[in-house]
Design a protein around this motif. Structure first.
Motif, PDB file in Angstrom:
ATOM      1  N   LEU A 190       0.805  -1.214   0.000  1.00  0.00           N
ATOM      2  CA  LEU A 190       0.000   0.000   0.000  1.00  0.00           C
ATOM      3  C   LEU A 190       0.842   1.270   0.000  1.00  0.00           C
ATOM      4  N   ASP A 191       2.168   1.129   0.006  1.00  0.00           N
ATOM      5  CA  ASP A 191       3.038   2.299  -0.114  1.00  0.00           C
ATOM      6  C   ASP A 191       2.946   2.872  -1.530  1.00  0.00           C
ATOM      7  N   PRO A 192       3.201   4.167  -1.685  1.00  0.00           N
ATOM      8  CA  PRO A 192       3.138   4.768  -3.024  1.00  0.00           C
ATOM      9  C   PRO A 192       4.093   4.123  -4.035  1.00  0.00           C
ATOM     10  N   ALA A 193       5.201   3.543  -3.564  1.00  0.00           N
ATOM     11  CA  ALA A 193       6.137   2.912  -4.489  1.00  0.00           C
ATOM     12  C   ALA A 193       5.537   1.681  -5.167  1.00  0.00           C
ATOM     13  N   SER A 194       4.570   1.049  -4.509  1.00  0.00           N
ATOM     14  CA  SER A 194       3.954  -0.162  -5.058  1.00  0.00           C
ATOM     15  C   SER A 194       2.543   0.064  -5.579  1.00  0.00           C
ATOM     16  N   LEU A 195       1.819   0.980  -4.946  1.00  0.00           N
ATOM     17  CA  LEU A 195       0.405   1.189  -5.271  1.00  0.00           C
ATOM     18  C   LEU A 195       0.211   2.585  -5.847  1.00  0.00           C
ATOM     19  N   HIS A 196      -0.196   2.646  -7.091  1.00  0.00           N
ATOM     20  CA  HIS A 196      -0.427   3.925  -7.756  1.00  0.00           C
ATOM     21  C   HIS A 196      -1.913   4.282  -7.666  1.00  0.00           C
ATOM     22  N   THR A 197      -2.197   5.553  -7.513  1.00  0.00           N
ATOM     23  CA  THR A 197      -3.591   5.983  -7.375  1.00  0.00           C
ATOM     24  C   THR A 197      -4.043   6.879  -8.512  1.00  0.00           C
ATOM     25  N   GLY A 198      -3.145   7.300  -9.381  1.00  0.00           N
ATOM     26  CA  GLY A 198      -3.525   8.131 -10.512  1.00  0.00           C
ATOM     27  C   GLY A 198      -3.659   9.589 -10.106  1.00  0.00           C
ATOM     28  N   PRO A 199      -3.384  10.487 -11.035  1.00  0.00           N
ATOM     29  CA  PRO A 199      -3.384  11.916 -10.698  1.00  0.00           C
ATOM     30  C   PRO A 199      -4.764  12.550 -10.643  1.00  0.00           C
ATOM     31  N   ASP A 200      -5.731  11.975 -11.325  1.00  0.00           N
ATOM     32  CA  ASP A 200      -7.045  12.613 -11.446  1.00  0.00           C
ATOM     33  C   ASP A 200      -8.128  11.779 -10.766  1.00  0.00           C
ATOM     34  N   THR A 201      -9.000  12.449 -10.055  1.00  0.00           N
ATOM     35  CA  THR A 201     -10.130  11.778  -9.414  1.00  0.00           C
ATOM     36  C   THR A 201     -11.431  12.431  -9.874  1.00  0.00           C
ATOM     37  N   ILE A 202     -12.506  11.689  -9.775  1.00  0.00           N
ATOM     38  CA  ILE A 202     -13.841  12.152 -10.173  1.00  0.00           C
ATOM     39  C   ILE A 202     -14.710  12.180  -8.924  1.00  0.00           C
ATOM     40  N   ASP A 203     -15.312  13.327  -8.646  1.00  0.00           N
ATOM     41  CA  ASP A 203     -16.057  13.512  -7.401  1.00  0.00           C
ATOM     42  C   ASP A 203     -17.173  12.493  -7.227  1.00  0.00           C
ATOM     43  N   ASP A 204     -17.796  12.070  -8.317  1.00  0.00           N
ATOM     44  CA  ASP A 204     -18.914  11.129  -8.201  1.00  0.00           C
ATOM     45  C   ASP A 204     -18.492   9.793  -7.580  1.00  0.00           C
ATOM     46  N   TYR A 205     -17.179   9.487  -7.648  1.00  0.00           N
ATOM     47  CA  TYR A 205     -16.701   8.221  -7.080  1.00  0.00           C
ATOM     48  C   TYR A 205     -16.145   8.376  -5.667  1.00  0.00           C
ATOM     49  N   ALA A 206     -16.339   9.539  -5.069  1.00  0.00           N
ATOM     50  CA  ALA A 206     -15.827   9.759  -3.711  1.00  0.00           C
ATOM     51  C   ALA A 206     -16.379   8.744  -2.704  1.00  0.00           C
ATOM     52  N   PRO A 207     -17.678   8.359  -2.777  1.00  0.00           N
ATOM     53  CA  PRO A 207     -18.179   7.391  -1.780  1.00  0.00           C
ATOM     54  C   PRO A 207     -17.703   5.954  -2.011  1.00  0.00           C
TER      55      PRO A 207
END
Length: 281
Positions: A190-207
């Protein structure tokens, strides 16, 4: 004594499996992109026979030439490969729509095309021996996915698919195949070196995906699973005469699998009449 060939051995499950195999008296080919980093993980004070039993080799699962060179080095040193562990991988935590093509392709290159390439290089050795064991590391989300894990899960679904088939194709040749499906274990996945989260998020998927990002961050290095125990279980598994096709690890995995199987059965029973009505008269 068996010869273990392990990808992604510089940290996490790969490192723990290498340690457990050495502690059990096996010979280990520990591979990673940086072989020197791997060698530093095995001080002679902890592993007195490390110079004889351990070979560290540079291997990038996205580079077929480095894969073949590592397999050749393993056979040159130890004469065989008994257990192949496809462990190297990378993660992506994002809603499916948030995942751009570059991020998706990068995860597939490592998690799907990587183990396929390693298998293609190593399986001729196992087939000549008419013996061996392929252990492919899948995931809890390789069977029961969750919001935010769609792309990563799809790579593990792919691993599950070709591994199930490989199991049937290699069984007549005396080669075992096992999927290991760990839940959340206390590695650095779960560290950033292994797990990428992507630069852009969409508010509708916040929940959904957004909430999962928050959960993953809070769980990092507080996961319930013990990777050293899991590694010992995997080494013991390889010593059994009839290993399973699937080995789920962790109480969270068992609960998730039970829930999915229950839901699947209920839905299949509810819609069985539709399925049965679609054959030719």
């Amino acid at each position: 004594m068996s010869v273990w060939f392990i990808t992604g051995s510089s940290r996490g499950f790969g490192l723990e499996i290498a340690r457990a195999a050495l502690a059990a008296g096996h010979q280990v080919v520990a591979t990673a992109r940086n072989a020197e980093t791997v060698r530093e993980r095995f001080p002679a004070v902890d592993f007195p026979s490390v110079d004889d039993a351990l070979l560290t080799v540079a291997l990038d699962v996205t580079d077929p030439q480095s894969i073949q060179a590592a397999v050749d080095a393993a056979v040159d040193r130890f004469g065989r490969i008994d257990v192949l562990v496809n462990n190297a991988g990378t993660g992506l935590l994002a809603a499916v729509e948030e995942s751009d093509d570059a991020a998706v392709r990068a995860v597939y290159e490592t998690n799907v095309f990587g183990p396929l390439a390693v298998q293609r290089a190593a399986l001729p050795v196992l087939r000549r021996q008419r013996a061996g064991h392929v252990i492919n590391i899948s995931s809890i989300v390789g069977f029961a996915t969750a919001p935010g894990w769609g792309i990563y899960a799809s790579t593990k679904f792919a691993v599950e698919g070709f591994t199930e088939t490989l199991h049937t194709e290699l069984a007549p040749l005396g080669i075992h195949v096992t999927l290991v499906e760990p839940g959340f274990f206390r590695t650095d996945f779960l560290d950033p070196a292994s797990l990428h989260t992507g630069p852009d998020t969409i508010d509708d998927y916040a929940p959904t995906a957004g909430a999962m990002r928050t959960t993953a961050a809070s769980l990092n290095h507080a996961q319930p699973g013990d990777p050293a125990k899991a590694a010992r279980a995997i080494v013991e598994l390889a010593a059994t005469p009839e290993p399973p096709l699937r080995l789920p690890l962790g109480t969270d995995t068992l609960h998730a699998f039970d829930d999915k199987l229950d839901t699947f059965r209920k839905e299949m029973d509810a819609w069985r009449h539709v399925a049965l009505a679609t054959d030719h008269d």
